[in-house]
Design a protein around this motif. Sequence first.
Motif, PDB file in Angstrom:
ATOM      1  N   GLN A  36       0.766  -1.152  -0.025  1.00  0.00           N
ATOM      2  CA  GLN A  36      -0.064   0.012   0.130  1.00  0.00           C
ATOM      3  C   GLN A  36       0.809   1.471  -0.171  1.00  0.00           C
ATOM      4  O   GLN A  36       1.543   1.517   0.997  1.00  0.00           O
ATOM      5  N   MET A  37       0.898   1.979  -1.223  1.00  0.00           N
ATOM      6  CA  MET A  37       1.449   3.472  -1.196  1.00  0.00           C
ATOM      7  C   MET A  37       0.833   4.402  -0.178  1.00  0.00           C
ATOM      8  O   MET A  37       0.039   4.187   0.441  1.00  0.00           O
ATOM      9  N   THR A  38       1.634   5.309   0.057  1.00  0.00           N
ATOM     10  CA  THR A  38       1.386   6.378   0.905  1.00  0.00           C
ATOM     11  C   THR A  38      -0.237   7.174   0.404  1.00  0.00           C
ATOM     12  O   THR A  38      -0.832   7.728   1.244  1.00  0.00           O
ATOM     13  N   ASP A  39      -0.260   7.087  -1.110  1.00  0.00           N
ATOM     14  CA  ASP A  39      -1.446   7.778  -1.434  1.00  0.00           C
ATOM     15  C   ASP A  39      -2.900   6.775  -1.332  1.00  0.00           C
ATOM     16  O   ASP A  39      -3.901   7.138  -2.079  1.00  0.00           O
ATOM     17  N   GLY A  40      -2.677   5.664  -0.956  1.00  0.00           N
ATOM     18  CA  GLY A  40      -3.726   4.590  -0.654  1.00  0.00           C
ATOM     19  C   GLY A  40      -3.846   3.481  -1.680  1.00  0.00           C
ATOM     20  O   GLY A  40      -4.651   2.663  -1.551  1.00  0.00           O
ATOM     21  N   THR A  41      -3.050   3.746  -2.955  1.00  0.00           N
ATOM     22  CA  THR A  41      -3.116   2.706  -3.973  1.00  0.00           C
ATOM     23  C   THR A  41      -2.271   1.356  -3.612  1.00  0.00           C
ATOM     24  O   THR A  41      -1.725   1.339  -2.806  1.00  0.00           O
ATOM     25  N   GLN A  57       2.581  -1.439   4.431  1.00  0.00           N
ATOM     26  CA  GLN A  57       2.125  -0.177   4.125  1.00  0.00           C
ATOM     27  C   GLN A  57       3.338   0.660   4.345  1.00  0.00           C
ATOM     28  O   GLN A  57       4.203   0.536   5.061  1.00  0.00           O
ATOM     29  N   ASP A  59       5.598   4.020   4.484  1.00  0.00           N
ATOM     30  CA  ASP A  59       5.907   5.450   4.834  1.00  0.00           C
ATOM     31  C   ASP A  59       6.128   6.314   3.909  1.00  0.00           C
ATOM     32  O   ASP A  59       5.895   7.573   3.966  1.00  0.00           O
ATOM     33  N   ASP A  61       7.409   6.541  -0.379  1.00  0.00           N
ATOM     34  CA  ASP A  61       7.689   5.936  -1.598  1.00  0.00           C
ATOM     35  C   ASP A  61       7.896   6.923  -2.714  1.00  0.00           C
ATOM     36  O   ASP A  61       8.054   8.036  -2.197  1.00  0.00           O
ATOM     37  N   LYS A  63       6.204   8.449  -4.699  1.00  0.00           N
ATOM     38  CA  LYS A  63       5.054   9.380  -4.980  1.00  0.00           C
ATOM     39  C   LYS A  63       5.371  10.336  -3.960  1.00  0.00           C
ATOM     40  O   LYS A  63       4.829  11.512  -4.231  1.00  0.00           O
ATOM     41  N   SER A  64       5.894  10.247  -2.731  1.00  0.00           N
ATOM     42  CA  SER A  64       6.012  11.161  -1.650  1.00  0.00           C
ATOM     43  C   SER A  64       7.380  11.740  -1.277  1.00  0.00           C
ATOM     44  O   SER A  64       7.431  12.601  -0.619  1.00  0.00           O
ATOM     45  N   THR A  69      10.425  13.113  -6.213  1.00  0.00           N
ATOM     46  CA  THR A  69       9.490  14.259  -6.448  1.00  0.00           C
ATOM     47  C   THR A  69      10.198  15.582  -6.914  1.00  0.00           C
ATOM     48  O   THR A  69       9.368  16.377  -7.500  1.00  0.00           O
TER      49      THR A  69
END
Length: 97
Positions: A36-41, A57, A59, A61, A63-64, A69
Amino acid sequence: MPVSFPVWLVGNQPKSRKINDMKTDIHPDYHLIKVQMTDGTVFETRSTWGKEGDTLQLDIDPKSHPAWTGGNQKLLDTGGQVARFNKRFGGLTLGKK
């Protein structure tokens, strides 16, 4: 022209092993887990982490995390290495005057 091998190599070749001759009970269990990525995907992958069907889960990834980024964090450089050296040791002399 035939290739000649040293006498000590002839007949000393290791015997080939069958492909199925893996050692048993030394390899970790490789199974499907959910990540589970930090954005919920959520996505499924195979891993040795946890048990079959567990959810990992994250903390941080791609994406964050600012490294992926580009981030908005600014580095403040108050001077180069030479400037810092001169600031610390500028008053020292090496010889007699």
